[in-house]
Write a protein that holds these residues in place. Structure first.
Motif, PDB file in Angstrom:
ATOM      1  N   HIS A 184      67.615   4.415  10.475  1.00 35.99           N
ATOM      2  CA  HIS A 184      67.131   3.875  11.962  1.00 35.99           C
ATOM      3  C   HIS A 184      65.436   3.660  11.793  1.00 35.99           C
ATOM      4  O   HIS A 184      65.075   2.783  12.374  1.00 35.99           O
ATOM      5  CB  HIS A 184      67.219   5.187  12.643  1.00 35.99           C
ATOM      6  CG  HIS A 184      68.543   5.219  13.325  1.00 35.99           C
ATOM      7  ND1 HIS A 184      69.046   5.838  14.590  1.00 35.99           N
ATOM      8  CD2 HIS A 184      69.755   4.805  13.088  1.00 35.99           C
ATOM      9  CE1 HIS A 184      70.071   6.001  14.759  1.00 35.99           C
ATOM     10  NE2 HIS A 184      70.727   5.029  13.928  1.00 35.99           N
ATOM     11  N   GLU A 185      64.687   4.377  11.125  1.00 40.45           N
ATOM     12  CA  GLU A 185      63.449   4.386  10.897  1.00 40.45           C
ATOM     13  C   GLU A 185      63.080   3.018  10.416  1.00 40.45           C
ATOM     14  O   GLU A 185      62.274   2.074  10.578  1.00 40.45           O
ATOM     15  CB  GLU A 185      62.817   5.574   9.912  1.00 40.45           C
ATOM     16  CG  GLU A 185      61.228   5.313   9.923  1.00 40.45           C
ATOM     17  CD  GLU A 185      60.401   6.285   9.178  1.00 40.45           C
ATOM     18  OE1 GLU A 185      59.450   6.476   9.253  1.00 40.45           O
ATOM     19  OE2 GLU A 185      61.302   7.480   8.808  1.00 40.45           O
ATOM     20  N   SER A 186      63.923   2.637   9.172  1.00 47.87           N
ATOM     21  CA  SER A 186      63.411   1.289   8.771  1.00 47.87           C
ATOM     22  C   SER A 186      64.013   0.155   9.463  1.00 47.87           C
ATOM     23  O   SER A 186      63.058  -1.021   9.334  1.00 47.87           O
ATOM     24  CB  SER A 186      64.520   1.147   7.250  1.00 47.87           C
ATOM     25  OG  SER A 186      65.852   1.144   7.508  1.00 47.87           O
ATOM     26  N   VAL A 187      64.967   0.211  10.243  1.00 46.04           N
ATOM     27  CA  VAL A 187      65.144  -0.701  11.085  1.00 46.04           C
ATOM     28  C   VAL A 187      64.070  -1.043  12.375  1.00 46.04           C
ATOM     29  O   VAL A 187      63.589  -1.808  12.765  1.00 46.04           O
ATOM     30  CB  VAL A 187      66.757  -0.536  12.024  1.00 46.04           C
ATOM     31  CG1 VAL A 187      66.661  -1.450  13.089  1.00 46.04           C
ATOM     32  CG2 VAL A 187      67.809  -0.819  10.919  1.00 46.04           C
ATOM     33  N   LEU A 188      63.643   0.223  12.757  1.00 46.36           N
ATOM     34  CA  LEU A 188      62.707   0.128  13.886  1.00 46.36           C
ATOM     35  C   LEU A 188      61.373  -0.344  13.382  1.00 46.36           C
ATOM     36  O   LEU A 188      60.808  -1.326  13.843  1.00 46.36           O
ATOM     37  CB  LEU A 188      62.414   1.839  14.280  1.00 46.36           C
ATOM     38  CG  LEU A 188      63.354   2.023  15.302  1.00 46.36           C
ATOM     39  CD1 LEU A 188      63.162   3.689  15.665  1.00 46.36           C
ATOM     40  CD2 LEU A 188      63.702   1.373  16.610  1.00 46.36           C
ATOM     41  N   ASN A 189      60.945   0.073  11.929  1.00 42.93           N
ATOM     42  CA  ASN A 189      59.960  -0.634  11.289  1.00 42.93           C
ATOM     43  C   ASN A 189      59.906  -2.194  11.092  1.00 42.93           C
ATOM     44  O   ASN A 189      59.062  -2.890  11.465  1.00 42.93           O
ATOM     45  CB  ASN A 189      59.448   0.059  10.053  1.00 42.93           C
ATOM     46  CG  ASN A 189      59.158   1.517  10.168  1.00 42.93           C
ATOM     47  OD1 ASN A 189      58.508   1.996  11.197  1.00 42.93           O
ATOM     48  ND2 ASN A 189      59.317   2.138   9.267  1.00 42.93           N
ATOM     49  N   SER A 190      61.095  -2.511  10.678  1.00 40.95           N
ATOM     50  CA  SER A 190      61.273  -3.918  10.447  1.00 40.95           C
ATOM     51  C   SER A 190      61.060  -4.651  11.912  1.00 40.95           C
ATOM     52  O   SER A 190      60.613  -5.843  11.894  1.00 40.95           O
ATOM     53  CB  SER A 190      62.830  -4.318  10.071  1.00 40.95           C
ATOM     54  OG  SER A 190      63.014  -5.855   9.835  1.00 40.95           O
ATOM     55  N   ARG A 191      61.739  -4.303  12.920  1.00 41.61           N
ATOM     56  CA  ARG A 191      61.821  -4.809  14.068  1.00 41.61           C
ATOM     57  C   ARG A 191      60.176  -4.774  14.743  1.00 41.61           C
ATOM     58  O   ARG A 191      59.704  -5.822  15.377  1.00 41.61           O
ATOM     59  CB  ARG A 191      62.447  -4.265  15.394  1.00 41.61           C
ATOM     60  CG  ARG A 191      64.044  -4.401  14.859  1.00 41.61           C
ATOM     61  CD  ARG A 191      64.906  -3.911  15.997  1.00 41.61           C
ATOM     62  NE  ARG A 191      66.202  -4.228  15.683  1.00 41.61           N
ATOM     63  CZ  ARG A 191      67.335  -3.852  15.958  1.00 41.61           C
ATOM     64  NH1 ARG A 191      67.314  -2.757  16.898  1.00 41.61           N
ATOM     65  NH2 ARG A 191      68.651  -4.227  15.621  1.00 41.61           N
ATOM     66  N   GLU A 192      59.386  -3.640  14.387  1.00 48.68           N
ATOM     67  CA  GLU A 192      57.936  -3.852  14.797  1.00 48.68           C
ATOM     68  C   GLU A 192      57.282  -4.446  13.898  1.00 48.68           C
ATOM     69  O   GLU A 192      56.453  -5.430  14.734  1.00 48.68           O
ATOM     70  CB  GLU A 192      57.503  -2.541  14.766  1.00 48.68           C
ATOM     71  CG  GLU A 192      57.881  -1.319  15.644  1.00 48.68           C
ATOM     72  CD  GLU A 192      57.105  -0.175  15.235  1.00 48.68           C
ATOM     73  OE1 GLU A 192      56.528   0.178  14.267  1.00 48.68           O
ATOM     74  OE2 GLU A 192      56.676   0.811  16.299  1.00 48.68           O
ATOM     75  N   GLN A 193      57.405  -5.074  12.933  1.00 47.67           N
ATOM     76  CA  GLN A 193      56.848  -5.867  12.015  1.00 47.67           C
ATOM     77  C   GLN A 193      56.934  -7.463  12.535  1.00 47.67           C
ATOM     78  O   GLN A 193      56.198  -8.301  12.729  1.00 47.67           O
ATOM     79  CB  GLN A 193      56.964  -5.802  10.686  1.00 47.67           C
ATOM     80  CG  GLN A 193      56.553  -4.666   9.929  1.00 47.67           C
ATOM     81  CD  GLN A 193      57.154  -4.517   8.685  1.00 47.67           C
ATOM     82  OE1 GLN A 193      57.940  -5.173   8.213  1.00 47.67           O
ATOM     83  NE2 GLN A 193      56.404  -3.319   7.907  1.00 47.67           N
ATOM     84  N   GLN A 194      58.553  -7.722  13.085  1.00 48.01           N
ATOM     85  CA  GLN A 194      58.907  -8.812  13.455  1.00 48.01           C
ATOM     86  C   GLN A 194      58.277  -9.096  14.912  1.00 48.01           C
ATOM     87  O   GLN A 194      57.571 -10.276  15.067  1.00 48.01           O
ATOM     88  CB  GLN A 194      60.252  -8.956  13.494  1.00 48.01           C
ATOM     89  CG  GLN A 194      61.162  -9.143  12.504  1.00 48.01           C
ATOM     90  CD  GLN A 194      62.699  -8.774  12.465  1.00 48.01           C
ATOM     91  OE1 GLN A 194      63.048  -8.888  13.733  1.00 48.01           O
ATOM     92  NE2 GLN A 194      63.240  -8.917  11.656  1.00 48.01           N
TER      93      GLN A 194
END
Length: 70
Positions: free
Chosen positions: A37-47
């Motif tokens: 979950h954390e990696s998905v959220l981080n990826s979306r924040e970067q996008q």
């Protein structure tokens, strides 16, 4: 015990059941989100920060969800 198949339930009944289950889980359980979950959220924040992902109007988002579930 009475059992009902999800196939025999209306969409409203399914959503209501999910809400009841979710509320019960939140009140009576403690659990951590999976690590992914954390990696998905981080990826979306970067996008989002890079302009690759734009926010969606809430009404439009709800309609897209409805269209996928009907």
């Amino acid at each position: 015990m009475i059992t009902i198949s999800p196939k025999d339930m209306t969409m409203a009944e399914k959503l209501s059941t999910m809400e009841i289950l979710w509320n019960d889980l939140c009140q009576h359980s403690s659990f951590e989100s999976p690590n992914w979950h954390e990696s998905v959220l981080n990826s979306r924040e970067q996008q989002y920060a890079g302009g690759a992902q734009l926010p969606m109007d809430w009404e439009k988002a709800k309609q897209q969800i409805r269209n996928k579930t009907e």
